[in-house]
Scaffold this active site. Structure first.
Site, PDB file in Angstrom:
ATOM      1  CG  ASP A 185      -5.879   0.059   3.821  1.00  0.00           C
ATOM      2  OD1 ASP A 185      -5.561  -1.059   4.235  1.00  0.00           O
ATOM      3  OD2 ASP A 185      -4.947   0.680   4.001  1.00  0.00           O
TER       4      ASP A 185
ATOM      5  CD  GLN B  31      -3.090   4.179  11.085  1.00  0.00           C
ATOM      6  OE1 GLN B  31      -4.327   4.152  10.826  1.00  0.00           O
ATOM      7  NE2 GLN B  31      -1.899   4.663  10.049  1.00  0.00           N
TER       8      GLN B  31
ATOM      9  NE  ARG C 113      -7.653   6.561   9.858  1.00  0.00           N
ATOM     10  CZ  ARG C 113      -7.140   6.141   8.752  1.00  0.00           C
ATOM     11  NH1 ARG C 113      -5.723   5.660   9.022  1.00  0.00           N
ATOM     12  NH2 ARG C 113      -7.673   6.391   7.661  1.00  0.00           N
TER      13      ARG C 113
ATOM     14  CE  LYS D 110      -3.567   2.054   7.521  1.00  0.00           C
ATOM     15  NZ  LYS D 110      -4.259   2.799   6.280  1.00  0.00           N
TER      16      LYS D 110
ATOM     17  CB  THR E  97      -7.372  -5.014   2.500  1.00  0.00           C
ATOM     18  OG1 THR E  97      -6.537  -4.780   3.695  1.00  0.00           O
ATOM     19  CG2 THR E  97      -7.320  -4.183   1.366  1.00  0.00           C
TER      20      THR E  97
ATOM     21  CD  GLU F 144      -5.401   2.616  -0.198  1.00  0.00           C
ATOM     22  OE1 GLU F 144      -4.481   2.378  -0.720  1.00  0.00           O
ATOM     23  OE2 GLU F 144      -5.373   2.931   1.012  1.00  0.00           O
TER      24      GLU F 144
ATOM     25  CD  GLU G  31      -6.086   4.679   4.778  1.00  0.00           C
ATOM     26  OE1 GLU G  31      -5.397   4.110   4.016  1.00  0.00           O
ATOM     27  OE2 GLU G  31      -5.709   5.331   5.699  1.00  0.00           O
TER      28      GLU G  31
ATOM     29  CG  HIS H 189      -4.074  10.634   2.816  1.00  0.00           C
ATOM     30  ND1 HIS H 189      -5.286  10.464   3.487  1.00  0.00           N
ATOM     31  CD2 HIS H 189      -3.235   9.685   3.110  1.00  0.00           C
ATOM     32  CE1 HIS H 189      -4.915   9.642   4.322  1.00  0.00           C
ATOM     33  NE2 HIS H 189      -3.657   8.963   4.233  1.00  0.00           N
TER      34      HIS H 189
ATOM     35  CG  ASP I 294      -2.181   0.937   0.945  1.00  0.00           C
ATOM     36  OD1 ASP I 294      -2.264   1.488   0.236  1.00  0.00           O
ATOM     37  OD2 ASP I 294      -2.475   1.285   2.179  1.00  0.00           O
TER      38      ASP I 294
ATOM     39  CD  GLU J   3      -7.528  12.741   4.049  1.00  0.00           C
ATOM     40  OE1 GLU J   3      -7.257  13.474   3.392  1.00  0.00           O
ATOM     41  OE2 GLU J   3      -7.922  11.342   4.129  1.00  0.00           O
TER      42      GLU J   3
END
Lengths: 364, 364
Positions: free
Chosen positions: B191, B198, B195, B211, B215, B162, B160, B99, B92, B313
Site C-alpha cells: 500500500d 497524507q 507521507r 494512498k 496499491t 501488508e 506499507e 505499527h 485497508d 518506521e
C-alpha cells in the site's frame, strides 16, 4: 410547467412487469423507452452509454430530443426504477464551508474552525461502492460499537444531503476545464451516517462503518449539459493552479423532507469547492477515474439552520429537536421515519429542471 | 524443497505471446494451464471461480491436485502475469499494534499511544479499487499538496507491507466462524503511501490522495485452505461478542527488499486483529461484501526496527536512514528504487508454502 421537459431528459434504468431492465429518459410523468434506439440503450445499466464520451452524449441527446414525440411512452407510476449505473469507486467530499464549520463547532468545541487544509484542497475520502443503493431501498439501522463496551443499533442515525457526480469518460490528472468531457451527469445523494459509530471509530483514519451501510442515490441521472453554468463563488486564498479555473457552479436547490415535513433547503450553489475542482483534485496524484465512478459533493449546508444538510446540524447535535407537522419531535432518525431529498436546478435552457428525489425509510 | 508444491497451488491469471488471459496455478517454476478444465477456468479473471463458494473451491482444488501431472505446464519465465481478479471494494485495516504504536509516537509525539478505539475494534478505511495493480506495474511518484502553498512530487514516498484477503462468497454480518466460507485466498499487498501528502490532507477524514495513486498486489492468490491455522494471540480487553471467537492466525513471514537489500522481516502472525475479525467487523453494520472485495491487514510491523513494515518506521520518519548493500543511504524512496515484498507461510500440510512476491519500481 414541467421540471422534466425536453431541456432535461434525465437517464434512468426501469423495468415493467417482465422485470427486464431497460434504459429510458424521464419526460413529464412518463418514461420514454430508448430500447429500440439499440446499441448502448439495449443494456441493463447506463455504463456503456456513459463510456462513449461527451461528443457522443451530445449527439444522442440531440437525437432523443428530436425523436421524443415518437418514442414509446410508459407512465412513470407503472415502472420500477433501478440503480442506474454500476458504481466503480465511490468518493465523498466535504466541500460546504458552512457544513464543515458547523460540524467543527458541534463535534470539536475545544478546537472549532476549519481543519488546516480545508481551504487549500477539497478534503475527501473513499466510501463503499457495494452499498450504493437506489432511492426507495429501505435503510436498515446499522449496528456497531457506540463507545467503550457499548454495542447495539445506532441511536444517532442521520442523513447527509448531497449532490453526486457520475463519471463517464475515464481519465487521470483531469484539468478543471475538462470537467464536462468526463462527467456524464448528476444525481442526488443521501449519505446516511451513524454519528455515534462515527465518533467512536473515527480516529485516525476517518469514517468507516458509520457510512458504509447505505448510500442512496436518485434514479435519474441528469446530463451535465442540461445545467446552466454559473460563476463559482470567490475563493480566498487562491487555490493551487491545478484547481483553476474553478469551473462552473451549479444552481441546485435541495429540499429535505422528514416524514412529510419540509425541514430544510440546502443551497448547493454556495459550495466552496466546485465539482470540477473535486475531480481535478481526485486525479492530480495520478489516480484514475473509471466509467461509473461516483463522487459526491459532501453535505450541502447553507448559513441558516433551515439550510442544514444534516440533522446533526439541524438539531444542534440533538439538543434542539425539530417539530414535525404531526407534532412529533425528532433529534435523530427513528425506525419508520422516511427522508426524501428532492431538488431543482437552473437549466441550460433558462427554465428550472428537476433532479427528482432520493428517498429512504429507516427500518430496524 | 519447493514453496510451490501440491500443498500450495495458488491461482493466477497469465498470458503467453497471444495475449489472451488464462487461469493457471503455480507449480514449482511452472504454470499449470487450467483452461481445458473448462467452465470458470475459461475466464480472464478469477472472479467466476471465486463466486462458487467454499465447498466447490475445495472440490476443484482436489481435482487440480489429482490432475496436476497431466496438466499443460508452461515455464513461469515465459508468461506475463496479470491482476488476478477484478477488485470490487478495497478496504485497508490498521491492525498491527506495533505499527499503530510506532506511527503514533512518530507522527503524534504530543499524543502518543493507541487511538481510543484501537483495542475495541479493527480500525479501517476504504481505499481506491481502480488503482489496485499487479506486481511489476511501475509506480509513478504522486504529485500533491505537501503543505500550505507547496505543490509537487511527494518527497516522502513510502511502502506499507501488508497481507491481503480476497473475498469469494458475498455476505453480510459474517460471523468470525464463517471466515473460511467467504474468503477465497490471500495475496501480498504494498500500500504505497505519500507521507507528506497524507500529513496535510489527513484531518478530519483520513488518508485520501496519499494512498489512492497505487496499491500493488502479488499475482498469485493462495487458497485459504493451503494455510495452517494457528491460535490467535490473546486480546485484552476481551472483544465484543461479534468479534469472537477470533478465528485463526496465519503464520506469514514477510521479507522487504529495497534495491536488493533485505531491510526487514515483518511477522504477520503477531497481528492484534485476525482477518476473521476484520471481516466480521467490516460487515457487522449490515454492509455487504462482494466477490472480488480485497481487504488488507494494515501495515505489518513487529516490535524490532528490522521488523518494520514501513520505511516511516524503519528510518524513524527519515531521521535514521538505512544503508543499502551498495553503500547508498535511504530515508524515503528515490526514483528508480525497487521494493519487493515476498513471503512464506506455515502450510496446512506441515511444510512452508510461498506467497510469491509483490514488486514495484518508482518512476518520476
Amino acid at each position: 410547467m414541467t421540471l422534466f421537459g425536453l431541456d432535461n431528459l434525465p437517464y434512468g434504468v426501469f423495468s415493467v412487469k417482465s422485470g427486464v431492465r431497460r434504459i429510458g429518459v424521464r419526460f413529464g410523468d412518463a418514461v420514454l423507452d430508448l430500447t429500440h434506439l439499440g446499441g448502448v440503450f439495449q443494456q441493463p445499466t447506463l455504463n456503456p452509454l456513459m463510456s462513449l464520451g461527451h461528443p457522443r452524449w451530445a449527439e444522442l441527446r440531440a437525437q432523443i430530443t428530436e425523436q421524443a414525440p415518437d418514442l414509446p411512452r410508459i407512465p412513470l407510476d407503472t415502472v420500477s426504477l433501478h440503480l442506474p449505473f454500476d458504481v466503480a469507486d465511490y468518493t465523498d467530499f466535504y466541500s460546504s464551508e458552512h457544513h464543515a464549520t458547523n460540524v467543527s463547532r458541534i463535534l470539536r468545541p475545544n478546537n472549532p474552525g476549519l481543519p488546516p487544509a480545508w481551504k487549500r484542497l477539497p478534503i475527501g475520502y473513499h466510501g463503499r461502492s457495494a452499498t450504493v443503493v437506489v432511492s426507495g431501498t429501505p435503510v436498515e439501522r446499522p449496528h456497531g460499537q457506540l463507545g467503550v463496551d457499548v454495542f447495539g443499533p445506532s441511536e444517532r442515525l442521520d442523513i447527509e444531503a448531497e449532490v453526486g457526480f457520475v463519471v463517464g469518460t475515464p481519465g487521470r490528472r483531469i484539468a478543471t476545464g475538462d470537467f464536462a468531457e468526463h462527467v456524464f451527469g448528476v444525481v442526488l445523494v443521501n449519505d446516511w451516517s451513524a454519528r455515534d459509530i462515527q465518533a467512536f471509530e473515527n480516529q485516525p483514519l476517518g469514517p468507516f462503518l458509520s457510512k458504509s451501510f447505505a448510500t442512496s442515490v436518485s434514479p435519474w441521472v441528469v446530463p451535465l449539459d442540461a445545467f446552466a453554468s454559473l460563476a463559482a463563488p470567490a475563493q480566498d486564498p487562491r487555490p493551487q493552479p491545478y484547481l483553476l479555473p474553478p469551473g462552473p457552479a451549479l444552481d441546485v436547490d435541495l429540499r429535505v423532507e422528514w416524514n412529510d415535513t419540509e425541514v430544510s433547503n440546502p443551497p448547493y450553489a454556495q459550495m466552496y469547492w466546485t465539482a470540477a475542482q473535486q475531480l481535478a483534485h481526485l486525479t492530480v496524484n495520478g489516480a484514475s477515474v473509471r466509467t461509473g465512478d461516483l463522487y459526491a459533493s459532501g453535505t450541502v449546508s447553507g448559513p441558516a439552520r433551515e439550510q442544514a444538510g444534516s440533522f446533526l446540524e439541524l438539531t444542534s447535535n440533538g439538543e434542539q429537536p425539530v417539530k414535525l407537522a404531526d407534532g412529533a419531535e425528532r433529534s435523530f432518525l427513528l425506525d419508520g421515519d422516511t427522508v426524501t431529498i428532492s431538488a431543482t436546478a437552473a437549466g441550460a435552457g433558462g427554465a428550472r429542471i428537476g433532479l427528482g428525489e432520493v428517498t429512504g425509510t429507516v427500518c430496524p
